[in-house]
Every structure is written in structure tokens, then in C-alpha cells.
Scaffold this active site. Structure first.
Site, short mmCIF file in Angstrom:
data_model
loop_
_atom_site.label_atom_id
_atom_site.label_comp_id
_atom_site.label_asym_id
_atom_site.label_seq_id
_atom_site.Cartn_x
_atom_site.Cartn_y
_atom_site.Cartn_z
N PHE A 83 0.85 -1.18 0.00
CA PHE A 83 0.00 0.00 0.00
C PHE A 83 0.89 1.24 0.00
O PHE A 83 1.64 1.47 0.94
CB PHE A 83 -0.97 0.06 1.19
CG PHE A 83 -1.90 1.24 1.05
CD1 PHE A 83 -3.05 1.14 0.28
CD2 PHE A 83 -1.61 2.47 1.62
CE1 PHE A 83 -3.89 2.24 0.08
CE2 PHE A 83 -2.43 3.57 1.44
CZ PHE A 83 -3.58 3.46 0.67
N ASP B 93 9.15 2.96 2.20
CA ASP B 93 7.95 3.74 2.46
C ASP B 93 7.58 3.55 3.93
O ASP B 93 7.03 2.53 4.33
CB ASP B 93 6.80 3.30 1.55
CG ASP B 93 5.54 4.15 1.75
OD1 ASP B 93 5.53 4.99 2.68
OD2 ASP B 93 4.57 3.96 0.98
N LYS C 212 1.81 10.87 7.41
CA LYS C 212 0.84 10.59 8.48
C LYS C 212 1.15 11.30 9.79
O LYS C 212 0.80 12.46 9.94
CB LYS C 212 0.67 9.08 8.64
CG LYS C 212 -0.07 8.48 7.43
CD LYS C 212 -0.62 7.09 7.64
CE LYS C 212 -1.57 6.74 6.52
NZ LYS C 212 -1.13 5.66 5.65
C1 PLP Z 1 -1.19 5.85 4.15
C2 PLP Z 1 -0.02 5.43 3.37
C3 PLP Z 1 0.34 6.10 2.18
C4 PLP Z 1 -0.51 7.18 1.57
O1 PLP Z 1 -0.66 8.29 2.40
P1 PLP Z 1 -1.82 9.36 2.08
O2 PLP Z 1 -1.52 10.48 3.05
O3 PLP Z 1 -3.13 8.69 2.36
O4 PLP Z 1 -1.69 9.76 0.67
C5 PLP Z 1 1.48 5.70 1.53
N1 PLP Z 1 2.24 4.71 2.01
C6 PLP Z 1 1.94 4.04 3.14
C7 PLP Z 1 2.83 2.95 3.62
C8 PLP Z 1 0.79 4.39 3.85
O5 PLP Z 1 0.46 3.70 4.95
#
Ligand code: PLP
Length: 400
Positions: free
Chosen positions: A140, A225, A254
Site C-alpha cells: 500500500f 515507504d 501521516k
Molecule cells: C497511508 C499510506 C500512504 C498514503 O498516504 P496518504 O496520506 O493517504 O496519501 C502511503 N504509504 C503508506 C505505507 C501508507 O500507509
């Protein structure tokens, strides 16, 4: 307005890309939320880890209020007095060299993809247009068109094509598959150090070290990520720290916005982020003074190490309590981040989240798993309250 009036307005006037639980929240403090009827709920989701410091952490609200009375937006056409300190403090906290600010997590991932590609052409010598990025199945990384191009979630992709080429997907945790996928044209390997969407999946021990080695051997960037796994969620500032592994680039987001506003960044090596020249990339709101002031207050909280320690200690407690429950097949994850796989014959799916809400706990199910990620300010007795509610719901037989 009554609760049902609010829900009716959202149904009538908003796009239906979410299916929220029937609660309407109007107040939050620490690990607790209150709805429009004055009912209190323990937050066991924490805004998908955007609320690591809980709702309205006093230091974060104070920083935001102070900055609101000074300056909120300039655009990067000018300097502002929060930007430089924010970049320095974020780099120092994470042991990185350079910061590229953004807003959402998806924007940070998009930016990392662009930087990795440009690096491949300029530094690795990949022929123009041939750069590849290798990613993992069940990843994700966000919801933009390019990012869903390498998603393996059918619902995330269906009828959104055509997609962006240049991505290869291999199974997560399988170093041989990754080795076979990396070629002379590979710009980067892009991975979550712990996957957050298809359950909370910790890769096999040693995997991330082997990824680092493979990237070194093949002159390939390792892009981690850490939008969700980073910033204390797993008990370390970055989840890669647990294995003593360094990425070339990281994406963070986040929790960086303190639950107040979206703040994200690509951080990492100066020689990699250094491929960007003026005019080649940008974002209207990225690096704005309000975001930087809140981000600096977040970094200050993280620099104490208190939240990393809370996540380690209380996370161990959370995992052991969940693991003892009847009706639980498996608990995975790390720190205050757990995925509970519900045993066969027990209630699963949305009725579980609804029954938990009735018992004053807000949580998110996904098929036969329940994701638990409370704010890191949660206490032991609050964890007990939440876990007891889960025990009650799972123990209730086949029907909730
Ligand atoms: C939530 C998330 C994203 C995307 O973040 P948004 O602020 O919703 O665009 C990307 N990578 C990971 C691992 C995430 O958990």
C-alpha cells in the site's frame, strides 16, 4: 442536528468512496473520541497512524496556534522561517542528509518515484525511458494513478486504467524473487519495511538486510515507504532501525502532521535528492510555515524517545493480551501496531467493527482481520478496555 441527519447529509452530498461506521464524532482528546450524542469511544485506529500522539496533543496544538497568529503560507517562491529548521531537524532525527517536503503520503511516494527515475538516468546510466522500479505484492503506497499502477488490490485498480508502466511486482519477503527481478535498468526497490494494508505483515528476519545488500551489489536505490511504519509506530523512529538497515530514500507522512494537517516528506541521501533542479518538481502547499511549525513540534516529541519506548513496552503488552484471546488465530505486527486474524467460526467482517463501536471501541476490520493501532499516548488500562471489548465480541459465538 441528530446523528442520523449528519449521516444522511454525508450520504447525499459526498462521494461514496468510504463506508464509515455509524458514529458521528465531534470531539477528541488523547486516545478518546466523543460523538454528537456525548458518547465516548476509545480510538483503536488513530487515523491510520496519523494520530500517533493522540487527539489534540497540547504541545502540537500550541505550536499550531502560535504559528496561525504569525504566518501560514508563502509558497516556495520565497523562504519562510520555519522551513529550514524543519528540514534540518527532520534530517537530524532520522539520520538522513536532505529533505524534500510534500503534503500527503501518496505525494511523497510519487516524488520518490520521480527522484529515483531521474537518478537512474543521470547516475546509474539507465537508457532514457527504461527505468524500472520493483515493488512488493500486497503493497500500500497510496491512491494516485501511478501508485495504483503497481497495486495488487483489484478494488484499488478496477476501471482506473490505463496505468503507468515501469513497475515490477514480486512477492513480499522473498529475496530470491527480488533478486531475479532486479536488472541493469532497475532504479529502485520500493518497499514498506512492515506492510500495513493486508494485515500488519512483518517480513522474515534478515530480509531487509538482504534487500540492502542486493541494492548495494546492483547499484540500485532502496526506497523505504515509512509513511505508516515510521515515526515511533513500531517502537523505533523508523521501522528499518530495528534491523539496523539504512535506506537511500524514505517516505514519511501521516504522524508527521501531528493529526492536525497533512505533512509528508521524502528524506534521504543528498546525492540522490540532489538530482532535482529548480523548476523540475514542486507543490503549492509543501513546506508551508504552518506545516513546518507543526512538523517541528512533532519532531521535538519524537526526539525525546518517549513515544518509541511507549510503543515498544505497551506494544508488547497489547500483543500478549491479544494473543491470549479466545477466537484469535494469529497476531502479527510490531509495537502498538497489531493485526488480529480471527479464528474460523467466530464473527468476522464489518459486524465486528460495529459491535466494537457499540462497546465504545473504534477499530477497522478487513475481512477476517482486525487492525489495532491506538494512539501511542494510550495507557495500559485503556488497552485493557479495548482488548476486553474485542474478547467480548469474538467470544460471542457465530452471531454478534
Ligand atoms: C497511508 C499510506 C500512504 C498514503 O498516504 P496518504 O496520506 O493517504 O496519501 C502511503 N504509504 C503508506 C505505507 C501508507 O500507509
Amino acid at each position: 442536528m441528530e446523528m442520523n441527519d449528519h449521516i444522511a447529509l454525508a450520504e447525499r452530498w459526498s462521494a461514496h468512496n468510504y463506508h464509515p461506521l455509524p458514529v458521528v464524532l465531534s470531539y477528541g482528546e488523547g486516545a478518546w473520541l466523543t460523538d454528537v450524542n456525548g458518547r465516548r469511544y476509545l480510538d483503536f485506529l488513530a487515523g491510520y497512524s496519523a494520530l500517533n500522539f493522540g487527539h489534540r496533543h497540547p504541545a502540537l496544538i500550541a505550536a499550531a496556534k502560535e504559528q496561525l497568529d504569525l504566518l501560514t503560507l508563502t509558497g516556495r517562491a520565497f523562504h519562510n522561517d520555519q522551513f529550514g529548521p524543519f528540514c534540518q531537524e527532520l534530517a537530524e532525527l532520522t539520520g538522513t542528509e536532505m529533505v524534500l517536503p510534500a503534503n500527503s503520503g501518496a505525494e511523497a511516494v510519487e516524488s520518490a518515484v520521480k527522484v529515483a527515475r531521474k537518478w537512474a538516468y543521470q547516475v546509474k546510466g539507465v537508457p532514457d525511458g527504461a527505468a524500472e522500479i520493483v515493488v512488493a505484492g500486497a503493497n500500500f503506497h497510496g491512491r494516485t494513478t501511478t501508485i495504483i499502477s503497481f497495486s495488487t488490490d483489484e478494488a484499488a485498480r478496477n476501471e482506473f486504467g490505463p496505468f503507468t508502466p515501469g513497475f515490477k511486482v514480486v512477492p513480499y519477503g522473498d529475496i530470491d524473487a527480488l533478486r531475479a527481478a532486479v536488472t541493469d535498468n532497475t532504479a529502485a526497490v520500493l518497499l514498506e519495511p512492515i506492510q500495513g494494508e493486508a494485515g500488519v505483515i512483518v517480513p522474515p528476519k534478515g530480509y531487509l538486510t538482504e534487500v540492502r545488500q542486493l541494492c548495494d551489489d546492483t547499484h540500485t536505490l532502496f526506497v523505504a515507504d515509512e509513511v505508516q511504519s515510521g515515526l515511533a509506530r513500531t517502537g523505533a523512529t523508523l521501522a528499518l532501525d530495528h534491523e539496523g538497515v539504512r535506506a537511500d530514500l524514505y517516505t514519511v507522512g501521516k504522524a508527521l502532521g501531528g493529526g492536525i494537517l497533512p505533512v509528508s516528506a521524502v528524506i534521504g541521501r543528498a546525492d540522490v535528492l540532489g538530482v532535482l533542479k529548480p523548476g523540475e518538481h514542486g507543490s503549492t502547499f509543501a513546506g508551508n510555515p504552518l506545516a513546518c511549525a507543526v512538523g517541528r513540534a512533532v519532531i521535538k516529541l519524537l526526539a525525546t524517545g518517549e513515544f518509541q519506548e511507549r510503543s515498544r513496552e505497551l506494544g508488547a503488552y497489547l500483543h500478549s493480551r491479544l494473543g491470549e484471546l479466545e477466537g484469535v488465530a494469529e497476531v502479527t505486527g510490531r509495537g502498538l501496531w497489531a493485526s488480529v486474524r480471527i479464528a474460523e467460526g467466530r464473527p468476522t467482517g464489518r459486524p465486528v467493527s460495529e459491535a466494537l463501536a457499540e462497546r465504545g471501541v473504534l477499530c477497522k476490520e478487513f475481512q477476517d482481520t482486525l487492525r489495532v493501532a491506538p494512539p501511542l499516548v494510550i495507557t495500559r488500562s485503556e488497552i485493557d478496555f479495548g482488548v476486553d471489548a474485542i474478547a467480548d465480541v469474538l467470544g460471542g459465538g457465530r452471531h454478534v
